[in-house]
Design a protein around this motif. Structure first.
Motif, short mmCIF file in Angstrom:
data_model
loop_
_atom_site.label_atom_id
_atom_site.label_comp_id
_atom_site.label_asym_id
_atom_site.label_seq_id
_atom_site.Cartn_x
_atom_site.Cartn_y
_atom_site.Cartn_z
N THR A 93 0.92 -1.24 0.19
CA THR A 93 0.01 0.14 0.09
C THR A 93 0.87 1.05 -0.04
OG1 THR A 93 -1.59 -0.97 1.36
CG2 THR A 93 -1.87 1.22 1.20
N LEU A 94 2.00 1.36 0.74
CA LEU A 94 2.83 2.38 0.69
C LEU A 94 3.50 2.67 -0.68
CD1 LEU A 94 4.98 1.89 4.20
CD2 LEU A 94 3.01 3.16 3.81
N GLN A 95 3.89 1.44 -1.12
CA GLN A 95 4.40 1.81 -2.55
C GLN A 95 3.54 2.17 -3.49
OE1 GLN A 95 5.60 -2.52 -2.69
NE2 GLN A 95 7.68 -2.06 -3.01
N GLN A 96 2.14 1.72 -3.47
CA GLN A 96 1.19 2.47 -4.40
C GLN A 96 0.97 3.83 -4.00
OE1 GLN A 96 -0.13 0.81 -6.81
NE2 GLN A 96 -1.28 3.08 -7.38
N GLN A 97 1.01 4.40 -2.85
CA GLN A 97 0.92 5.77 -2.70
C GLN A 97 2.04 6.41 -3.12
OE1 GLN A 97 0.63 5.87 1.86
NE2 GLN A 97 -1.45 4.87 1.66
N ALA A 98 3.45 5.95 -3.07
CA ALA A 98 4.66 6.38 -3.48
C ALA A 98 4.59 6.78 -5.10
CB ALA A 98 5.72 5.77 -3.05
N LYS A 99 3.86 5.74 -5.73
CA LYS A 99 3.68 5.63 -7.11
C LYS A 99 2.58 6.82 -7.52
CE LYS A 99 4.11 0.77 -8.41
NZ LYS A 99 3.45 -0.71 -8.69
N GLU A 100 2.02 7.20 -7.03
CA GLU A 100 1.39 8.38 -7.06
C GLU A 100 1.83 9.71 -7.19
OE1 GLU A 100 -2.14 8.35 -4.43
OE2 GLU A 100 -2.67 6.27 -5.07
#
Length: 611
Positions: free
Chosen positions: A549-556
């Motif tokens: 989930t953290l990685q997905q937020q960073a992708k944004e």
């Protein structure tokens, strides 16, 4: 516990509607610290604000509190708890003082009238307060010895602004929201330089210090520091003395006019506080209430790592059963912990991206849930610093590393930076850390004739008690006060700290283990399993879905190459981390990933000027 703020200006009139409006804005930033009441007071050269969390003498402790004298008023805005206020009140009563309330606040005010700023030396507790002495037109700022309660100040052209948190000072238009290179060095170094508040022009009132501001300027007086004294007690006497000091600290810190509880993790520190609190309350026919935090599926799927060998839950249950506590488990899931709104709340609470990732998030949620039942909580924080509990105290390589051992142990070498490469080179963090480590060593006083090993261990203890613990105390204060909860820390009782600090390392490790003295002093109130358990830090979630989930937020964030966060964080570094298998992201890498998300949130919240 409360939030305080104010403004002293010696070349302007603050008894105006405009000054009142500015004071109101500063005071309201402290609303979370004091949800029960607000109050302000102004005079020609001073404006003082207060937000109250009512804990002792609910109807009588309103603030700012004023005492009128023939030569002018003395006004106090106060945050914290003085645990020996009953004894001090009796002494002041004998000296002719008459009290209108039963609050510890009035004891501090009357104590100042009797002893001036030397009242600080007489207080036992956690506190940060400001006094306006209208007799001499001076502002006095005082902070407790260990720095449990925060206090900041920002000089102006003709005076000073102050507040429990930076946000109170930043609310004033005289202050620019700016961070210079030295502020960034402190932000990223993990050294806790003395007085450094990161925001340009702002300073922390150093623990154990009195700051006096007059028309002639600002001066500081240190009223307490760790000093070496010869320890002459044998082992049995030492253990008995520690047992007495800790029991007395817990007894005093249980005093409250509102519901209180104990934070229980199943480790030695929190279990010791729980056992002592339960014994004290049982003597009055009452049960102790305990709370713990855990993560959904953590016990069943627990994986031992380099710092955590066992899950907490079985030990929590044993302690709760032994002391017959009224126990509640607060169980969190990864979705709640990764909620961007929660990250925004934790960063806002700290005013800076100084967080510990999921450790901050879970602590915030634990405190929010706990606040529905209690207003005061006792915590085992600081035992590791006092008794030498961290594993690096017992690791020769870490002790001899030539830097702060927590940086060595966690691999937080500033050379391994997640920062933008250009910024990393400009900050020169390795040199900054080396300078701070040398400064930390120079601050330590030693007894003549002390051998090299004992000098090293005293130095390590000193830097933990004056630097490392203050990072943890700041975290606990901000996460708790963000939801209006007062957390008390018996291990920070300065009498206990002084005594154990001066106990030789050979006694602190008499059985070859960490925290030998604490284990022996509290063995009578804890289960054997807890007494024999190895040090286990505050729990961290192990669910790889959280990392994903953290990685997905960073992708944004990565979707916009022009995002301001990339003035601080390396774009290529972040891109590499989000493309790593979540199960392969190590604990340290996840810490840096969370720091990048914190920085993004902080920049959006404050929009600070950066160098």
């Amino acid at each position: 516990m409360c939030g305080i703020t104010g403004w002293a200006a010696f070349r302007r009139d603050l008894d105006t509607a405009e000054a009142q409006g500015l004071l109101d804005a500063m005071t309201e930033t402290m609303a979370c610290r004091g949800p029960d009441e607000r109050g302000t007071w102004r005079d020609r050269h001073v404006a003082i604000g207060h937000r109250r969390l009512a804990v002792i003498d609910l109807p009588g402790g309103k603030q700012p509190m004023r005492a009128d004298t023939p030569d002018g008023p003395v006004v106090l805005t106060y945050s914290g708890e003085v645990y020996n206020y009953v004894e001090l009140r009796a002494e002041l009563d004998r000296r002719g003082h008459r009290f209108r309330t039963s609050s510890d606040t009035e004891v501090v005010l009357r104590g100042y009238l009797e002893w001036g700023d030397a009242v600080a030396e007489r207080l036992t507790g956690m506190y940060a307060f400001a006094l306006w002495d209208g007799r001499t037109e001076r502002l006095v700022l005082i902070r407790d010895r260990m720095g449990v309660k925060p206090l900041y100040h920002h000089p102006t052209e003709d005076g000073v602004l102050f507040g429990s948190e930076p946000k109170a000072i930043l609310a004033h238009p005289l202050v620019r929201k700016a961070v210079d290179l030295d502020g960034l060095r402190e932000l990223f170094s993990g050294t806790k330089a003395h007085g450094q508040a990161v925001w340009r022009g702002m300073r922390e009132v150093r623990p154990g210090t009195v700051v006096t501001v007059t028309a002639d300027g600002l001066r500081e007086r240190v009223y307490w520091r760790l000093r070496p004294t010869e320890h002459t007690d044998d082992l049995n006497t030492t253990v008995a003395r520690i047992r007495h000091l800790l029991t007395d600290a817990v007894d005093h810190q249980l005093v409250s006019d509102v519901p209180r509880c104990v934070l229980l993790s199943g480790g030695l520190d929190s279990s010791a506080i729980t056992g002592l609190a339960a014994a004290r309350l049982a003597a009055d026919g009452r049960r102790v209430r305990t709370f713990s935090v855990d993560f959904a599926g953590q016990e069943e799927n627990f994986r031992a790592d380099g710092t955590r060998e066992t899950p907490d839950a079985p030990f929590v249950r044993e302690v709760a059963a032994l002391v017959d506590s009224e126990h509640t488990d607060i169980v969190l899931d990864q979705a709640a912990l990764a909620d961007p709104a929660l990250r925004r709340a934790t960063v806002a609470a700290r005013d800076l991206p100084l967080g510990f990732g999921d450790l901050d998030a879970s602590l915030y949620l634990l405190f929010a849930a706990l606040r529905e039942h209690s207003t005061v909580a006792l915590s085992g924080e600081s035992a590791d610093e006092v008794f030498g509990g961290y594993r690096w105290f017992h690791d020769r390589e870490a002790r001899d590393s030539g830097t702060f051992p927590w940086l060595h142990q966690y691999g937080l070498n500033p050379g391994r930076s997640f920062l933008d490469p250009g910024l990393d080179a400009e900050l020169a963090l390795p040199e900054y850390v080396a300078d701070e480590y040398s400064r930390a060593l120079r601050e330590v006083e030693h007894l003549d004739g002390t051998d090299a090993d004992e000098r090293l261990m005293r130095s390590l203890s000193h830097m933990h008690l004056t630097r490392f613990v203050r990072m943890l105390l700041d975290r606990k204060d901000r996460m708790s006060m963000a939801v209006g909860l007062e957390v008390r820390v018996p291990f920070c009782d300065h009498r206990l700290v002084e005594y154990v600090y001066n106990t030789p390392w050979s006694l602190k490790t008499f059985d070859g283990r960490e925290k030998s003295l604490l284990r022996e002093a509290t063995r009578h109130v804890i289960p054997r399993s807890v007494a024999e358990r190895r040090k286990s830090p505050y729990p961290s979630i192990q669910d790889p879905r959280y990392t994903a989930t953290l990685q997905q937020q960073a992708k944004e964030i990565l979707a916009d190459r022009q995002d301001p966060v990339f003035t601080l964080v390396g774009h290529d570094w972040l891109l590499d981390r989000v493309n790593t298998d979540p199960a392969e992201v190590g604990q340290l890498e996840r810490v840096f990933l969370e720091r990048a998300l914190d920085l993004h949130t902080w920049l959006d919240l404050h929009r600070p000027e950066l160098p």
